[in-house]
Design a protein around this motif. Structure first.
Motif, mmCIF file in Angstrom:
data_model
loop_
_atom_site.group_PDB
_atom_site.id
_atom_site.type_symbol
_atom_site.label_atom_id
_atom_site.label_comp_id
_atom_site.label_asym_id
_atom_site.label_seq_id
_atom_site.Cartn_x
_atom_site.Cartn_y
_atom_site.Cartn_z
ATOM 1 N N LYS A 242 0.852 -1.182 0.000
ATOM 2 C CA LYS A 242 0.000 0.000 0.000
ATOM 3 C C LYS A 242 0.893 1.239 0.000
ATOM 4 O O LYS A 242 1.737 1.412 0.875
ATOM 5 N N LYS A 243 0.716 2.045 -1.026
ATOM 6 C CA LYS A 243 1.531 3.261 -1.126
ATOM 7 C C LYS A 243 0.946 4.345 -0.239
ATOM 8 O O LYS A 243 -0.265 4.538 -0.185
ATOM 9 N N LYS A 244 1.829 5.025 0.443
ATOM 10 C CA LYS A 244 1.396 6.140 1.261
ATOM 11 C C LYS A 244 1.172 7.346 0.355
ATOM 12 O O LYS A 244 1.994 7.656 -0.493
ATOM 13 N N THR A 245 0.043 7.995 0.564
ATOM 14 C CA THR A 245 -0.261 9.182 -0.212
ATOM 15 C C THR A 245 0.265 10.384 0.548
ATOM 16 O O THR A 245 0.009 10.539 1.741
ATOM 17 N N TYR A 246 1.012 11.202 -0.134
ATOM 18 C CA TYR A 246 1.607 12.378 0.480
ATOM 19 C C TYR A 246 0.799 13.605 0.097
ATOM 20 O O TYR A 246 0.555 13.846 -1.089
ATOM 21 N N TYR A 247 0.349 14.354 1.087
ATOM 22 C CA TYR A 247 -0.400 15.570 0.861
ATOM 23 C C TYR A 247 0.442 16.753 1.347
ATOM 24 O O TYR A 247 0.499 17.015 2.548
ATOM 25 N N PRO A 248 1.110 17.463 0.428
ATOM 26 C CA PRO A 248 1.901 18.606 0.861
ATOM 27 C C PRO A 248 0.984 19.716 1.401
ATOM 28 O O PRO A 248 -0.114 19.924 0.888
ATOM 29 N N VAL A 249 1.456 20.368 2.442
ATOM 30 C CA VAL A 249 0.684 21.460 3.039
ATOM 31 C C VAL A 249 0.579 22.583 2.010
ATOM 32 O O VAL A 249 1.574 22.975 1.404
ATOM 33 N N ASP B 273 -2.368 29.292 -5.014
ATOM 34 C CA ASP B 273 -2.823 30.170 -6.101
ATOM 35 C C ASP B 273 -4.328 30.064 -6.350
ATOM 36 O O ASP B 273 -4.794 30.245 -7.469
ATOM 37 N N ARG B 274 -5.096 29.778 -5.301
ATOM 38 C CA ARG B 274 -6.547 29.655 -5.415
ATOM 39 C C ARG B 274 -7.214 30.390 -4.266
ATOM 40 O O ARG B 274 -6.804 30.239 -3.109
ATOM 41 N N LEU B 275 -8.215 31.199 -4.562
ATOM 42 C CA LEU B 275 -8.947 31.936 -3.537
ATOM 43 C C LEU B 275 -9.932 30.996 -2.850
ATOM 44 O O LEU B 275 -10.786 30.389 -3.505
ATOM 45 N N VAL B 276 -9.795 30.840 -1.539
ATOM 46 C CA VAL B 276 -10.669 29.939 -0.778
ATOM 47 C C VAL B 276 -11.189 30.641 0.463
ATOM 48 O O VAL B 276 -10.618 31.633 0.927
ATOM 49 N N GLU B 277 -12.294 30.103 0.984
ATOM 50 C CA GLU B 277 -12.908 30.648 2.197
ATOM 51 C C GLU B 277 -12.973 29.563 3.258
ATOM 52 O O GLU B 277 -12.681 28.400 2.990
ATOM 53 N N GLN B 278 -13.390 29.964 4.445
ATOM 54 C CA GLN B 278 -13.481 29.023 5.555
ATOM 55 C C GLN B 278 -14.426 27.877 5.182
ATOM 56 O O GLN B 278 -15.502 28.098 4.640
ATOM 57 N N GLY B 279 -13.990 26.646 5.449
ATOM 58 C CA GLY B 279 -14.783 25.465 5.140
ATOM 59 C C GLY B 279 -14.422 24.808 3.818
ATOM 60 O O GLY B 279 -14.786 23.660 3.568
ATOM 61 N N ASP B 280 -13.704 25.524 2.943
ATOM 62 C CA ASP B 280 -13.299 24.967 1.647
ATOM 63 C C ASP B 280 -12.168 23.958 1.834
ATOM 64 O O ASP B 280 -11.475 23.952 2.841
ATOM 65 N N TRP B 281 -11.985 23.103 0.803
ATOM 66 C CA TRP B 281 -10.930 22.091 0.800
ATOM 67 C C TRP B 281 -9.879 22.449 -0.230
ATOM 68 O O TRP B 281 -10.201 22.836 -1.352
ATOM 69 N N VAL B 282 -8.604 22.289 0.154
ATOM 70 C CA VAL B 282 -7.482 22.530 -0.757
ATOM 71 C C VAL B 282 -6.467 21.413 -0.555
ATOM 72 O O VAL B 282 -5.943 21.232 0.546
ATOM 73 N N SER B 283 -6.216 20.638 -1.598
ATOM 74 C CA SER B 283 -5.208 19.560 -1.587
ATOM 75 C C SER B 283 -5.357 18.612 -0.395
ATOM 76 O O SER B 283 -4.379 18.218 0.219
ATOM 77 N N TYR C 262 -6.785 19.254 2.524
ATOM 78 C CA TYR C 262 -6.869 19.976 3.793
ATOM 79 C C TYR C 262 -8.120 20.842 3.795
ATOM 80 O O TYR C 262 -8.468 21.442 2.781
ATOM 81 N N GLN C 263 -8.773 20.933 4.955
ATOM 82 C CA GLN C 263 -9.936 21.811 5.068
ATOM 83 C C GLN C 263 -9.534 23.074 5.815
ATOM 84 O O GLN C 263 -8.816 23.024 6.818
ATOM 85 N N LEU D 284 -5.574 24.974 9.108
ATOM 86 C CA LEU D 284 -5.981 23.881 8.228
ATOM 87 C C LEU D 284 -6.065 22.603 9.045
ATOM 88 O O LEU D 284 -5.285 22.417 9.987
ATOM 89 N N VAL D 285 -6.989 21.714 8.697
ATOM 90 C CA VAL D 285 -7.105 20.430 9.378
ATOM 91 C C VAL D 285 -7.147 19.309 8.350
ATOM 92 O O VAL D 285 -7.644 19.480 7.239
ATOM 93 N N ARG D 286 -6.582 18.168 8.770
ATOM 94 C CA ARG D 286 -6.622 16.965 7.939
ATOM 95 C C ARG D 286 -6.450 15.769 8.862
ATOM 96 O O ARG D 286 -5.483 15.686 9.604
ATOM 97 N N GLN D 287 -7.406 14.870 8.853
ATOM 98 C CA GLN D 287 -7.402 13.664 9.667
ATOM 99 C C GLN D 287 -7.108 13.953 11.138
ATOM 100 O O GLN D 287 -6.302 13.291 11.778
ATOM 101 N N GLY D 288 -7.754 14.949 11.674
ATOM 102 C CA GLY D 288 -7.625 15.277 13.090
ATOM 103 C C GLY D 288 -6.383 16.069 13.467
ATOM 104 O O GLY D 288 -6.212 16.431 14.627
ATOM 105 N N LYS D 289 -5.513 16.356 12.519
ATOM 106 C CA LYS D 289 -4.313 17.144 12.805
ATOM 107 C C LYS D 289 -4.519 18.564 12.299
ATOM 108 O O LYS D 289 -5.227 18.793 11.328
#
Length: 106
Positions: free
Chosen positions: A37-44, A64-74, A76-77, A88-93
């Motif tokens: 199982k390959k680990k998926t890397y999500y850069p901040v 390079d994307r305009l986002v607001e509170q609650g949106d998801w980017v790569s 991360y929420q 930003l949060v991702r999997q409880g971190k």
């Protein structure tokens, strides 16, 4: 008259048909391929700017994307946007991103 019935069966341990008596004589079991199982890397995401106008909620530019509170980017929420930092949060971190302060204090 006495009749005796004798059957002989000989096989080697390497004979794959020995484990399955219904298999054809030349049949060999397919090799099991182990897939790791390959680990998926999500850069901040990279924080470029925080934009707060008057009484309106703040927005940020992430990757390079305009986002607001609650949106998801790569993966991360965006949990919270403040005029000085973004959470930003991702999997409880949690990750707190801040902009570099251009004011140099001496």
């Amino acid at each position: 008259m006495c009749f005796a019935s004798v059957t002989a069966s000989a096989y080697t341990e390497d004979d794959s048909s020995a484990s399955d008596p219904t298999a054809p004589l030349s049949w060999t079991a397919p090799k099991q391929v182990k897939t790791e199982k390959k680990k998926t890397y999500y850069p901040v995401p990279k924080l470029t700017s925080i934009v707060c106008l008057g009484g309106v909620e703040c927005s940020v530019i992430l990757n390079d994307r305009l986002v607001e509170q609650g949106d998801w980017v790569s993966g991360y929420q965006v949990q919270k946007i403040d005029n000085e930092y973004v959470v930003l949060v991702r999997q409880g971190k949690r990750w707190v991103l801040e902009l570099f302060d251009s004011t140099i204090k001496q």
